[in-house]
Motif scaffolding. Structure first.
Motif, PDB file in Angstrom:
ATOM      1  N   SER A   5      -9.027   1.578   3.223  1.00 27.76           N
ATOM      2  CA  SER A   5      -9.873   2.717   2.905  1.00 27.76           C
ATOM      3  C   SER A   5     -11.175   2.466   3.819  1.00 27.76           C
ATOM      4  O   SER A   5     -12.260   2.543   3.587  1.00 27.76           O
ATOM      5  N   SER A   6     -10.810   2.010   5.384  1.00 22.58           N
ATOM      6  CA  SER A   6     -11.755   1.462   6.185  1.00 22.58           C
ATOM      7  C   SER A   6     -12.655   2.530   6.741  1.00 22.58           C
ATOM      8  O   SER A   6     -13.841   2.418   7.147  1.00 22.58           O
ATOM      9  N   SER A   7     -12.074   3.737   6.804  1.00 26.17           N
ATOM     10  CA  SER A   7     -12.968   4.963   7.250  1.00 26.17           C
ATOM     11  C   SER A   7     -13.323   5.971   6.150  1.00 26.17           C
ATOM     12  O   SER A   7     -12.791   6.026   4.964  1.00 26.17           O
ATOM     13  N   GLN A   8     -14.755   6.301   6.267  1.00 33.67           N
ATOM     14  CA  GLN A   8     -15.220   7.250   5.229  1.00 33.67           C
ATOM     15  C   GLN A   8     -14.539   8.498   4.964  1.00 33.67           C
ATOM     16  O   GLN A   8     -14.577   9.042   4.092  1.00 33.67           O
ATOM     17  N   LYS A   9     -13.590   8.723   6.081  1.00 31.85           N
ATOM     18  CA  LYS A   9     -12.793  10.304   6.139  1.00 31.85           C
ATOM     19  C   LYS A   9     -11.297  10.069   5.508  1.00 31.85           C
ATOM     20  O   LYS A   9     -10.988  11.042   5.220  1.00 31.85           O
ATOM     21  N   SER A  10     -10.864   9.026   5.444  1.00 34.18           N
ATOM     22  CA  SER A  10      -9.429   8.843   5.166  1.00 34.18           C
ATOM     23  C   SER A  10      -9.086   7.673   4.611  1.00 34.18           C
ATOM     24  O   SER A  10      -9.753   6.558   4.813  1.00 34.18           O
ATOM     25  N   VAL A  11      -8.022   7.421   3.631  1.00 33.90           N
ATOM     26  CA  VAL A  11      -7.450   6.296   3.110  1.00 33.90           C
ATOM     27  C   VAL A  11      -6.029   6.129   3.786  1.00 33.90           C
ATOM     28  O   VAL A  11      -5.385   7.246   3.649  1.00 33.90           O
ATOM     29  N   SER A  12      -5.678   5.148   4.588  1.00 35.39           N
ATOM     30  CA  SER A  12      -4.235   5.121   5.006  1.00 35.39           C
ATOM     31  C   SER A  12      -3.363   4.364   3.923  1.00 35.39           C
ATOM     32  O   SER A  12      -3.651   3.266   3.694  1.00 35.39           O
ATOM     33  N   MET A  13      -2.114   5.094   3.865  1.00 31.80           N
ATOM     34  CA  MET A  13      -1.262   4.255   3.132  1.00 31.80           C
ATOM     35  C   MET A  13       0.107   3.963   3.815  1.00 31.80           C
ATOM     36  O   MET A  13       0.764   5.217   4.107  1.00 31.80           O
ATOM     37  N   ILE A  14       0.434   2.978   3.997  1.00 30.77           N
ATOM     38  CA  ILE A  14       1.401   2.571   4.997  1.00 30.77           C
ATOM     39  C   ILE A  14       2.629   1.880   4.165  1.00 30.77           C
ATOM     40  O   ILE A  14       2.287   0.876   3.203  1.00 30.77           O
ATOM     41  N   PHE A  15       3.834   2.659   4.674  1.00 31.35           N
ATOM     42  CA  PHE A  15       4.916   2.043   3.868  1.00 31.35           C
ATOM     43  C   PHE A  15       5.897   1.129   4.678  1.00 31.35           C
ATOM     44  O   PHE A  15       6.033   1.489   6.064  1.00 31.35           O
ATOM     45  N   LEU A  16       6.487   0.015   4.441  1.00 28.33           N
ATOM     46  CA  LEU A  16       7.491  -0.352   5.295  1.00 28.33           C
ATOM     47  C   LEU A  16       8.981   0.503   4.936  1.00 28.33           C
ATOM     48  O   LEU A  16       9.166   0.819   3.977  1.00 28.33           O
TER      49      LEU A  16
ATOM     50  N   GLN B 225       8.882   1.070   1.138  1.00 34.65           N
ATOM     51  CA  GLN B 225       8.165   0.357   0.040  1.00 34.65           C
ATOM     52  C   GLN B 225       6.718   0.392   0.366  1.00 34.65           C
ATOM     53  O   GLN B 225       6.560  -0.075   1.580  1.00 34.65           O
ATOM     54  N   LEU B 226       5.883   0.552  -0.269  1.00 39.14           N
ATOM     55  CA  LEU B 226       4.455   0.710  -0.047  1.00 39.14           C
ATOM     56  C   LEU B 226       4.026  -0.836   0.311  1.00 39.14           C
ATOM     57  O   LEU B 226       4.258  -1.770  -0.363  1.00 39.14           O
ATOM     58  N   TYR B 227       3.127  -0.680   1.563  1.00 42.44           N
ATOM     59  CA  TYR B 227       2.707  -1.909   1.927  1.00 42.44           C
ATOM     60  C   TYR B 227       1.401  -2.296   2.080  1.00 42.44           C
ATOM     61  O   TYR B 227       0.895  -3.394   1.862  1.00 42.44           O
ATOM     62  N   LEU B 228       0.539  -1.406   2.369  1.00 40.76           N
ATOM     63  CA  LEU B 228      -0.719  -1.278   2.775  1.00 40.76           C
ATOM     64  C   LEU B 228      -1.680  -0.217   2.637  1.00 40.76           C
ATOM     65  O   LEU B 228      -1.101   1.034   2.738  1.00 40.76           O
ATOM     66  N   ILE B 229      -2.669  -0.602   1.856  1.00 40.42           N
ATOM     67  CA  ILE B 229      -3.702   0.686   1.643  1.00 40.42           C
ATOM     68  C   ILE B 229      -4.902   0.095   2.161  1.00 40.42           C
ATOM     69  O   ILE B 229      -5.692  -0.935   1.703  1.00 40.42           O
TER      70      ILE B 229
ATOM     71  N   PRO C 139       4.135  -8.309  -0.138  1.00 44.66           N
ATOM     72  CA  PRO C 139       3.236  -7.934  -1.365  1.00 44.66           C
ATOM     73  C   PRO C 139       2.529  -6.611  -0.858  1.00 44.66           C
ATOM     74  O   PRO C 139       2.171  -6.655   0.358  1.00 44.66           O
ATOM     75  N   VAL C 140       2.225  -5.886  -1.816  1.00 43.33           N
ATOM     76  CA  VAL C 140       1.265  -4.748  -1.506  1.00 43.33           C
ATOM     77  C   VAL C 140      -0.124  -5.201  -1.338  1.00 43.33           C
ATOM     78  O   VAL C 140      -0.796  -5.863  -2.101  1.00 43.33           O
ATOM     79  N   ARG C 141      -0.828  -4.693  -0.338  1.00 44.42           N
ATOM     80  CA  ARG C 141      -2.260  -5.135  -0.035  1.00 44.42           C
ATOM     81  C   ARG C 141      -3.197  -3.944  -0.026  1.00 44.42           C
ATOM     82  O   ARG C 141      -2.762  -2.823   0.566  1.00 44.42           O
ATOM     83  N   VAL C 142      -4.254  -3.975  -0.962  1.00 45.09           N
ATOM     84  CA  VAL C 142      -4.995  -2.933  -1.082  1.00 45.09           C
ATOM     85  C   VAL C 142      -6.396  -3.587  -0.938  1.00 45.09           C
ATOM     86  O   VAL C 142      -6.881  -4.424  -1.519  1.00 45.09           O
ATOM     87  N   ASP C 143      -7.205  -2.728  -0.119  1.00 44.25           N
ATOM     88  CA  ASP C 143      -8.819  -3.257   0.272  1.00 44.25           C
ATOM     89  C   ASP C 143      -9.663  -2.645  -0.847  1.00 44.25           C
ATOM     90  O   ASP C 143      -9.304  -2.006  -1.744  1.00 44.25           O
TER      91      ASP C 143
END
Lengths: 172, 172
Positions: A105-116, A99-103, A168-172
């Motif tokens: 966008s902290s780096s200019q190069k990548s967006v991290s999408m982390i699932f539980l 299940q999607l958990y965290l997105i 809950p899913v967290r998105v910055d």
């Protein structure tokens, strides 16, 4: 990028193309615009009972630090499939019920999408990009040796959310 | 890609690099590996009361078809900021209270990330990539003139979910 990948010219400059608002790498010879967009890092926080699975990095950057199995998404997979693949490649582990958990966008190069994800069993082993793979309870997490901000955030949120059993899913 | 962006050589071949499992574009002269990963399309489904805001595309592909305001994420923004920017650029509209709603990896080239957003007011107008911008009730949606699969999916899910007033994040 030193040469235009369309025409081979070295006449690359940075400028705002007509009708655009951002500076881009533009070829002065063939007028190609070389857009540079963030890549997707997809990964998993593998869970077993009250423990989570971390990998000790065998490669730079942050070699020797603990991370979540994660890496660049490939073109022939979904984001979720990529997280399952990376968990297999880096931790030798099978995960299910993602299940999607965290997105992040902290780096200019990548967006991290982390699932539980739930570990299917207790089989795991370091892949070629890992020195070690271990299960940790909250108290055992090596907080001083965490590789990246998104790993720290995912772990912090997870142990907070577990108290309420709501994720809950967290998105910055 | 016709020339190596690192050394300018035209000696690009497709092969599986050592230690890799996938075919990549590799330069035979300087041995650079040119990874090609999916880009992020970020966008918004803007909502006003029982209506949603759609844009009629002024550009190819699918010029003349209705879409959600969406486009490639830039390096200097978060995914959510990108969705707000695209809504402003393509629909001249301000949105607030964005919540992630849909992630679709259907294309090999991109992953679409769509947020639900509330229109701040009834000000909207076509940007340069749009021919028209209109509010539609469910019954008014021009289903035969929808541009892309992710747009159709977002609209279908939204009108289903609205009945229950629950909008879970969907990830493929």
């Amino acid at each position: 990028m030193y040469y235009c990948s369309q025409c081979g010219s070295k006449q690359l400059i940075k400028k705002v193309p007509e009708g655009d608002t951002r500076s881009r790498i533009v070829c002065e010879k063939c007028h190609s615009i070389h857009y540079q967009n963030p890549k997707i890092v997809t990964g998993c926080l593998p869970i077993w009972e009250d423990k989570v699975l971390l990998c000790k990095r065998a490669i730079e950057p942050r070699s020797g630090f603990w991370t979540l199995p994660a890496g660049y998404m490939e073109k022939d997979e979904s984001v979720k499939e990529g997280a399952i693949r990376e968990t297999w490649e880096e931790a030798g582990a099978n995960v299910k019920q993602l299940q999607l958990y965290l997105i992040v966008s902290s780096s200019q190069k990548s967006v991290s999408m982390i699932f539980l994800g739930q570990l299917c069993d207790l089989k795991f082993a370091p892949g070629i990009e890992s020195l070690d793979v271990q299960l940790f309870t909250k108290e055992e997490i090596p907080w001083e040796e965490i590789s990246f901000r998104f790993v720290r955030e995912a772990l912090t949120y997870y142990f907070e959310d577990r108290v309420k059993n709501q994720f809950p899913v967290r998105v910055d």
